[in-house]
Each structure stands twice: as C-alpha cells, then as structure tokens.
Design an enzyme around this catalytic site. Structure first.
Site, PDB file in Angstrom:
ATOM      1  CE  LYS A 125      -4.474  -1.140   0.180  1.00 47.85           C
ATOM      2  NZ  LYS A 125      -5.036  -2.249  -0.317  1.00 47.85           N
ATOM      3  CE  LYS A 162      -5.547  -9.255  -3.097  1.00 43.83           C
ATOM      4  NZ  LYS A 162      -6.156  -9.023  -2.048  1.00 43.83           N
ATOM      5  CE  LYS A 216     -14.101  -5.078  -3.019  1.00 42.90           C
ATOM      6  NZ  LYS A 216     -13.933  -4.912  -1.432  1.00 42.90           N
TER       7      LYS A 216
END
Ligand code: TYM
Length: 328
Positions: free
Chosen positions: A111, A194, A197
């Site tokens: 992140k 994967k 979103k």
C-alpha cells in the site's frame, strides 16, 4: 459454541474473490458456530473514501451479505463504526505492538508503494485494528482468504503477547478458516496475481451473464498445451482454479484430461467457466437487487447487529480494563 468473526471493507461491491475467499465460508459457518460478520468501514478510511459514500457503501455490502445467504438471526451483521468499543481495545493492543513488526507486513509495504503520498498511521496500524475486531469477541475462528494470512498472524501475536504480559489466558489465538481444506486465492483473469478491487480485474456478484462472459472470454491464455502431461503455466492454472471453485469435479477432470493429452481448446474451457460462474452468481444477483432497495430493512439489521456486537465487545473490554489495571 465457538465464536467466529470476520469482515470486509466496503470499498466497492463484492467480487468472486470475496465470495470464494470469505463469504461462502461465512454462510456455512453460521449453521455451526456463534458468528458475527461486519463491514469494516473504518479500515476503508486508509484510502479516503468520499464522506457522501461511506454509509451507502456499507449498505451495499450489507445487502450483498444477505443476498449471499447470511441470516442475521443466526449471525448478526454490524457496521464496524457502530461499535466504538473496538477503538479502546485497538489502543491497548497498539501499546504492545512494535513498529518493526508492523513495518514488515507486506500489505503495508504494498500500500505504501501504491499510495506514496498517503502512507498514514492508520495504514501502519491496520493489523492492530483488525486484531481488535477479532479479539473483542474472543473469536477462535476467522474465515478469510489467503491474502489475510499475515494480518491473522499479527492478530495471534497480539493475543499471545497480551496473555504473556499480564500472565493470563484471556485471549484465544484466532485461527484462519477456509471452507475448503486449503487457503483460497481467487486469481485475476488478466494474468495478474489475485482478483481484487485495486487490481481492477474483478467479476462482481452483481455482474450480469453477458458481462461475466465477456470478462472470462478476455482472460489471458497462451499457445496451448504443447507436450502431454506438462505442468500448467500460471495463467492457465488460474483458469483451472475457477473450474476447481465453480464447477463440478467431473468438469474439472474432463478439462484436466484434455490439457494432459493436448486437445484442450481455451475457447471451450472459457465458455464452461463463464457458464459455471453465471450459475453461482445469477441467484445472488437477483437477491442483491431485492435487498438493496429495502433501506429500512438494512438499517434495522445493522442496528440490531450493532447492539449484539457491542454487548459482546463490552464484556471483553470490561475484563481487559481490569487485567490492565483500570476500573472495569
Ligand atoms: P478485504 O475487504 O480486502 O477482503 C474481504 C475478504 O475477501 C477475501 N478476498 C479474497 N480471497 C481469495 N481470493 C481473492 N482474490 C480475494 N480478495 C479478497 C479476503 O481474504 C477477505 O477475507 N483486512 C480485511 C478486512 C477486515 C477483517 C477484519 C477480516 C478487517 N478486520 C477482521 C477478518 C477479521 C480486508 O481488507 O479484507
């Protein structure tokens, strides 16, 4: 009865990764365990959602939980921000969590790379908030996908350390739980790791048949099997993962044999996968539409869920305050 808790961030609609990684287990577990499921709206703040979207996004996930088959009579559903008790436990756990270990969490590092202008403390302490979500109910099992393994390890560490520091056996060490025997990772169909979103490669539970078909038919493939019984490259194995989770065992075997004798045509494989995904998604999609329009019902379920969750969290917190030395 053993306690179970899990949650999902309301950062968009539920996709197949959420469904097969977590929600399908929720639905099964509510029959046998003392379950609670929540919507992790505080956790979604790490990416600064618009104020006008916060409550509606939570309602959407709630409607989708119901559409997937969670029964609030068996398993209360609540919104994380309705249970302020979580924050006190979050603070206590943060006092025993070291910055070195938080800095090593791979989701934090990822992140931080994705949003270099907003590497905030909430992102850093994300795992301790998640630990508080779980430990406040003294839950023993947590149905999650494979991507949450490291966060779960941190939750266990928080439980162990608290018990050790205060010389108590208070928190159980929560275990990851998967509905199949192995951790589930639903892959993306774009050849990336994967389905997620932020990866922008999702098949959503509200997608119609045509959209699902289009997304599956666009999946990345290669030249096709060249030598009999060869191992499958990752992008092809990803397609087989969909067969494994959405199709019958016979269907999987059929295509597996075709791969092994080099007669597999990817067009046929994709058509089958699209058909089987549609079979899973169609009934859920219909129920999503029904529930989404019933705002009164959704708000009532969230209110009742919050009451039950607060009761459970407060009972834990009273003990925790006493153990630490505060008035309970
Ligand atoms: P979130 O919102 O990213 O994802 C929700 C759930 O869906 C699973 N999942 C997947 N599983 C398999 N394959 C995929 N491609 C895939 N994508 C998502 C996730 O593993 C997760 O189970 N930190 C959590 C939310 C959370 C939580 C908690 C979970 C907050 N507090 C306490 C359990 C207990 C998260 O970000 O999930």
């Amino acid at each position: 009865m053993e306690k179970v808790v899990s949650g999902i961030r309301p950062t968009g609609n539920l996709h197949l990764g959420n469904y097969f990684g977590a929600v399908k287990s929720f639905v099964k577990m509510q029959e046998e365990y003392d379950c609670m499921f929540f919507i992790a709206d505080w956790h979604s703040l790490t990416t600064r959602p618009k104020p006008e979207d916060i409550q509606q996004s939570a309602r959407i996930i709630l409607a989708e939980y119901l559409a997937c088959g969670i029964d609030p009579q068996k398993a209360p559903i609540y919104v994380q921000s309705d249970v302020k008790e979580t924050l006190e436990l979050y603070l206590f756990l943060n006092m025993n969590t070291y910055i070195g270990e938080l800095g090593r969490v791979t989701t934090f590092k990822e992140k931080a790379r994705q949003q270099p202008d907003n590497v905030n403390a909430g992102l850093f302490t994300y795992p301790t908030l998640m630990a508080a979500d779980i430990l406040q109910h003294r839950a023993k099992k947590v149905p999650v996908g494979k991507d949450q393994e490291q966060n779960m390890e941190m939750a266990r560490k928080c439980a162990r350390r608290f018990n050790h520091i205060y010389g108590v056996e208070f928190f159980p060490e929560p275990q990851n739980f998967y509905f199949s025997e192995k951790a589930v990772k639903v892959p993306g169909l774009d050849g990336s790791g994967k389905m997620g979103k932020s990866e922008g490669n999702c098949i959503y539970l509200h997608d119609d048949d045509k959209t699902i078909s289009k997304k599956v038919m666009r999946a990345v493939t290669d030249m096709g099997p060249q030598t009999p019984n060869s191992p499958r490259p990752e992008v092809i194995e990803n397609l087989f993962t969909f067969l494994r989770i959405c199709s019958t065992e016979e269907t999987f075997k059929f295509f597996d044999e075709k791969w092994n004798d080099c007669t597999l045509r990817y067009g046929d494989l994709k058509k089958q996968i699209a058909e089987d995904i549609c079979k899973t998604v169609a009934p859920i999609r219909e129920r999503i539409t029904e529930y989404t329009s019933n705002t009164d019902l959704l708000d009532r379920i969230a209110r009742e869920g919050a009451e039950r969750a607060r009761e459970s969290a407060l009972a834990t917190l009273r003990e925790v305050r006493k153990i630490i030395g505060f008035r309970s």
